[in-house]
Design a protein around this motif. Sequence first.
Motif, PDB file in Angstrom:
ATOM      1  N   ASP A  38       0.825  -1.209   0.000  1.00 42.25           N
ATOM      2  CA  ASP A  38       0.000   0.000   0.000  1.00 42.25           C
ATOM      3  C   ASP A  38       0.860   1.262   0.000  1.00 42.25           C
ATOM      4  OD1 ASP A  38      -2.414  -1.326  -0.096  1.00 42.25           O
ATOM      5  OD2 ASP A  38      -2.658  -1.383   2.081  1.00 42.25           O
ATOM      6  N   TRP A  39       1.859   1.304   0.887  1.00 38.84           N
ATOM      7  CA  TRP A  39       2.760   2.448   0.916  1.00 38.84           C
ATOM      8  C   TRP A  39       3.498   2.577  -0.422  1.00 38.84           C
ATOM      9  CZ3 TRP A  39       2.985   6.481   3.991  1.00 38.84           C
ATOM     10  CH2 TRP A  39       2.481   6.382   5.286  1.00 38.84           C
ATOM     11  N   PHE A  40       3.938   1.439  -0.929  1.00 38.80           N
ATOM     12  CA  PHE A  40       4.702   1.441  -2.177  1.00 38.80           C
ATOM     13  C   PHE A  40       3.882   2.025  -3.313  1.00 38.80           C
ATOM     14  CE2 PHE A  40       5.863  -0.415  -6.246  1.00 38.80           C
ATOM     15  CZ  PHE A  40       7.217  -0.173  -6.299  1.00 38.80           C
ATOM     16  N   LYS A  41       2.664   1.548  -3.498  1.00 37.08           N
ATOM     17  CA  LYS A  41       1.885   1.970  -4.668  1.00 37.08           C
ATOM     18  C   LYS A  41       1.523   3.454  -4.611  1.00 37.08           C
ATOM     19  CE  LYS A  41      -2.727   0.520  -3.046  1.00 37.08           C
ATOM     20  NZ  LYS A  41      -3.821  -0.452  -3.266  1.00 37.08           N
ATOM     21  N   TRP A  42       1.219   3.968  -3.407  1.00 36.80           N
ATOM     22  CA  TRP A  42       0.873   5.384  -3.313  1.00 36.80           C
ATOM     23  C   TRP A  42       2.091   6.281  -3.494  1.00 36.80           C
ATOM     24  CZ3 TRP A  42      -3.742   7.053  -4.090  1.00 36.80           C
ATOM     25  CH2 TRP A  42      -4.845   6.260  -3.752  1.00 36.80           C
ATOM     26  N   LEU A  43       3.228   5.847  -2.970  1.00 34.52           N
ATOM     27  CA  LEU A  43       4.435   6.663  -3.120  1.00 34.52           C
ATOM     28  C   LEU A  43       5.003   6.592  -4.534  1.00 34.52           C
ATOM     29  CD1 LEU A  43       6.219   6.054   0.305  1.00 34.52           C
ATOM     30  CD2 LEU A  43       5.101   8.143  -0.503  1.00 34.52           C
ATOM     31  N   ILE A  44       4.852   5.440  -5.198  1.00 30.93           N
ATOM     32  CA  ILE A  44       5.313   5.365  -6.592  1.00 30.93           C
ATOM     33  C   ILE A  44       4.391   6.204  -7.468  1.00 30.93           C
ATOM     34  CG2 ILE A  44       4.044   3.346  -7.484  1.00 30.93           C
ATOM     35  CD1 ILE A  44       7.780   4.010  -7.996  1.00 30.93           C
ATOM     36  N   ALA A  45       3.109   6.253  -7.096  1.00 31.78           N
ATOM     37  CA  ALA A  45       2.178   7.126  -7.819  1.00 31.78           C
ATOM     38  C   ALA A  45       2.592   8.586  -7.644  1.00 31.78           C
ATOM     39  CB  ALA A  45       0.749   6.910  -7.327  1.00 31.78           C
ATOM     40  N   PHE A  46       3.037   8.950  -6.444  1.00 33.16           N
ATOM     41  CA  PHE A  46       3.499  10.316  -6.196  1.00 33.16           C
ATOM     42  C   PHE A  46       4.759  10.610  -7.002  1.00 33.16           C
ATOM     43  CE2 PHE A  46       5.831  13.517  -3.680  1.00 33.16           C
ATOM     44  CZ  PHE A  46       4.896  14.547  -3.737  1.00 33.16           C
ATOM     45  N   SER A  47       5.644   9.624  -7.132  1.00 30.89           N
ATOM     46  CA  SER A  47       6.854   9.808  -7.943  1.00 30.89           C
ATOM     47  C   SER A  47       6.487  10.093  -9.392  1.00 30.89           C
ATOM     48  CB  SER A  47       7.739   8.560  -7.855  1.00 30.89           C
ATOM     49  OG  SER A  47       8.345   8.456  -6.591  1.00 30.89           O
ATOM     50  N   PHE A  48       5.539   9.336  -9.921  1.00 28.18           N
ATOM     51  CA  PHE A  48       5.110   9.586 -11.299  1.00 28.18           C
ATOM     52  C   PHE A  48       4.453  10.966 -11.426  1.00 28.18           C
ATOM     53  CE2 PHE A  48       5.135   4.823 -11.827  1.00 28.18           C
ATOM     54  CZ  PHE A  48       6.104   4.808 -12.821  1.00 28.18           C
ATOM     55  N   LEU A  49       3.754  11.395 -10.377  1.00 27.69           N
ATOM     56  CA  LEU A  49       3.143  12.725 -10.396  1.00 27.69           C
ATOM     57  C   LEU A  49       4.210  13.807 -10.465  1.00 27.69           C
ATOM     58  CD1 LEU A  49       0.696  14.613 -10.129  1.00 27.69           C
ATOM     59  CD2 LEU A  49       0.923  14.422  -7.640  1.00 27.69           C
ATOM     60  N   THR A  50       5.285  13.657  -9.693  1.00 34.37           N
ATOM     61  CA  THR A  50       6.352  14.652  -9.737  1.00 34.37           C
ATOM     62  C   THR A  50       7.007  14.694 -11.117  1.00 34.37           C
ATOM     63  OG1 THR A  50       8.103  13.138  -8.954  1.00 34.37           O
ATOM     64  CG2 THR A  50       6.830  14.329  -7.281  1.00 34.37           C
ATOM     65  N   ASP A  51       7.071  13.531 -11.781  1.00 34.59           N
ATOM     66  CA  ASP A  51       7.620  13.488 -13.130  1.00 34.59           C
ATOM     67  C   ASP A  51       6.739  14.279 -14.087  1.00 34.59           C
ATOM     68  OD1 ASP A  51       9.206  12.829 -15.292  1.00 34.59           O
ATOM     69  OD2 ASP A  51       8.250  10.891 -15.608  1.00 34.59           O
ATOM     70  N   ALA A  52       5.433  14.247 -13.836  1.00 32.79           N
ATOM     71  CA  ALA A  52       4.501  14.939 -14.723  1.00 32.79           C
ATOM     72  C   ALA A  52       4.535  16.452 -14.537  1.00 32.79           C
ATOM     73  CB  ALA A  52       3.075  14.426 -14.484  1.00 32.79           C
ATOM     74  N   ILE A  53       4.922  16.924 -13.346  1.00 32.65           N
ATOM     75  CA  ILE A  53       4.820  18.363 -13.080  1.00 32.65           C
ATOM     76  C   ILE A  53       6.146  19.110 -13.154  1.00 32.65           C
ATOM     77  CG2 ILE A  53       2.774  18.026 -11.644  1.00 32.65           C
ATOM     78  CD1 ILE A  53       4.506  18.488  -9.174  1.00 32.65           C
ATOM     79  N   ASP A  54       7.293  18.414 -12.959  1.00 31.05           N
ATOM     80  CA  ASP A  54       8.536  19.187 -12.891  1.00 31.05           C
ATOM     81  C   ASP A  54       8.937  19.776 -14.239  1.00 31.05           C
ATOM     82  OD1 ASP A  54       9.372  16.848 -14.066  1.00 31.05           O
ATOM     83  OD2 ASP A  54      10.955  16.406 -12.623  1.00 31.05           O
ATOM     84  N   GLY A  55       8.647  19.053 -15.335  1.00 28.49           N
ATOM     85  CA  GLY A  55       8.966  19.585 -16.654  1.00 28.49           C
ATOM     86  C   GLY A  55       8.173  20.840 -16.992  1.00 28.49           C
ATOM     87  N   PRO A  56       6.829  20.780 -16.909  1.00 26.40           N
ATOM     88  CA  PRO A  56       6.042  21.990 -17.164  1.00 26.40           C
ATOM     89  C   PRO A  56       6.406  23.153 -16.245  1.00 26.40           C
ATOM     90  CG  PRO A  56       4.623  20.055 -17.207  1.00 26.40           C
ATOM     91  CD  PRO A  56       5.963  19.596 -16.748  1.00 26.40           C
ATOM     92  N   LEU A  57       6.713  22.863 -14.973  1.00 24.23           N
ATOM     93  CA  LEU A  57       7.087  23.937 -14.052  1.00 24.23           C
ATOM     94  C   LEU A  57       8.399  24.590 -14.465  1.00 24.23           C
ATOM     95  CD1 LEU A  57       6.201  22.445 -10.529  1.00 24.23           C
ATOM     96  CD2 LEU A  57       5.097  24.381 -11.686  1.00 24.23           C
ATOM     97  N   SER A  58       9.366  23.760 -14.889  1.00 23.12           N
ATOM     98  CA  SER A  58      10.663  24.326 -15.284  1.00 23.12           C
ATOM     99  C   SER A  58      10.524  25.212 -16.512  1.00 23.12           C
ATOM    100  CB  SER A  58      11.668  23.198 -15.551  1.00 23.12           C
ATOM    101  OG  SER A  58      11.288  22.439 -16.685  1.00 23.12           O
ATOM    102  N   ARG A  59       9.625  24.833 -17.435  1.00 25.63           N
ATOM    103  CA  ARG A  59       9.415  25.671 -18.623  1.00 25.63           C
ATOM    104  C   ARG A  59       8.636  26.936 -18.274  1.00 25.63           C
ATOM    105  NH1 ARG A  59       9.091  20.443 -20.692  1.00 25.63           N
ATOM    106  NH2 ARG A  59       6.838  20.308 -20.347  1.00 25.63           N
ATOM    107  N   LYS A  60       7.649  26.796 -17.381  1.00 29.00           N
ATOM    108  CA  LYS A  60       6.846  27.956 -17.005  1.00 29.00           C
ATOM    109  C   LYS A  60       7.692  29.024 -16.326  1.00 29.00           C
ATOM    110  CE  LYS A  60       2.870  29.398 -14.241  1.00 29.00           C
ATOM    111  NZ  LYS A  60       1.740  28.985 -13.369  1.00 29.00           N
ATOM    112  N   PHE A  61       8.580  28.588 -15.414  1.00 28.88           N
ATOM    113  CA  PHE A  61       9.399  29.543 -14.665  1.00 28.88           C
ATOM    114  C   PHE A  61      10.771  29.771 -15.295  1.00 28.88           C
ATOM    115  CE2 PHE A  61       6.296  28.016 -11.550  1.00 28.88           C
ATOM    116  CZ  PHE A  61       5.850  29.217 -11.023  1.00 28.88           C
ATOM    117  N   GLU A  62      10.979  29.150 -16.485  1.00 24.85           N
ATOM    118  CA  GLU A  62      12.206  29.358 -17.261  1.00 24.85           C
ATOM    119  C   GLU A  62      13.458  29.062 -16.436  1.00 24.85           C
ATOM    120  OE1 GLU A  62      11.911  33.347 -18.729  1.00 24.85           O
ATOM    121  OE2 GLU A  62      10.418  32.812 -20.246  1.00 24.85           O
ATOM    122  N   VAL A  63      13.468  27.872 -15.837  1.00 21.85           N
ATOM    123  CA  VAL A  63      14.634  27.473 -15.038  1.00 21.85           C
ATOM    124  C   VAL A  63      15.261  26.198 -15.610  1.00 21.85           C
ATOM    125  CG1 VAL A  63      13.922  28.579 -12.902  1.00 21.85           C
ATOM    126  CG2 VAL A  63      13.132  26.263 -13.393  1.00 21.85           C
TER     127      VAL A  63
END
Length: 207
Positions: A38-63
Motif C-alpha cells: 500500500d505504501w509502495f503503490k501510493w508513493l510510486i504514484a506520487f513519484s510519477f506525479l512529480t515526473d509529470a509536473i517538474d517539466g512543465p514547471l521548469s518551462r513555465k518559470f524558465e529554469v
Amino acid sequence: MNTDKQSRISYYVINGITMYRLVSAPFLLLLAIKGESDWFKWLIAFSFLTDAIDGPLSRKFEVTSVFGARLDSVADDATVLVSTLGLWIMHREFIYSHWIVIAGLFALFGIQTIAALIAYRKVTSFHTYLAKTAAVVQAIFFLLMFFAWPFSTAAFYIACAVTGIQLVEEIILVIILPEWKANVKGLYWVWRPQRKPVNKAQEGSNR
C-alpha cells in the motif's frame, strides 16, 4: 522579491521535486521488499506525479538547465527501475509471462546507454516527444498493475511498443549527433532541413 531571487528559488524547488524521485527510489524498493504494497503503490504514484509536473514547471518559470535535464533523466530511469523491481517482487508471475519482451527492452536500453557513454561519456537527456509519451504510458501501466485495475496487459504492450520505438530513436540520435544535447525534440526535428535566413537586400534585388 526581485527576479533573480525568484529564479533561484524556482530553480531549487523544481530541482528538489526532481531529486525526490531519485532519493526516494531505494526507499520505495525497501518498501516493496518488506511487502508494504500500500505504501509502495501510493508513493510510486506520487513519484510519477512529480515526473509529470517538474517539466512543465521548469518551462513555465524558465529554469531549464543542463544539470536539471540530466537530473531528470537519471530520476526517471530510477523510477522506472524501482517500478520494474516492485513489479517483479509483487507480481512475479507477470514478469515470468512476459520476460522476453521485458528483456528485449532492457537490451535496447543497455545499447542506448553504452552508445551514449562511448559517444558523450555520459547518459543522454534528449527528452524527445517520444520519451515523454513513453513516460506517460509506462506510468499508466505500472499504476494499473499496482492498483489492480483492469486492462493492465493491454497497457503493458502499448507501453512496450512506445518505449521500444523511443529507445531505437535515441540510439539513432546518439549515432547522428556528434555532441551531447539536451531537450532534442526527436529525429524529425534533427533531420528537418533548416530554412536559410532571407537576405533582405538580395530579396529586394530579385523582385
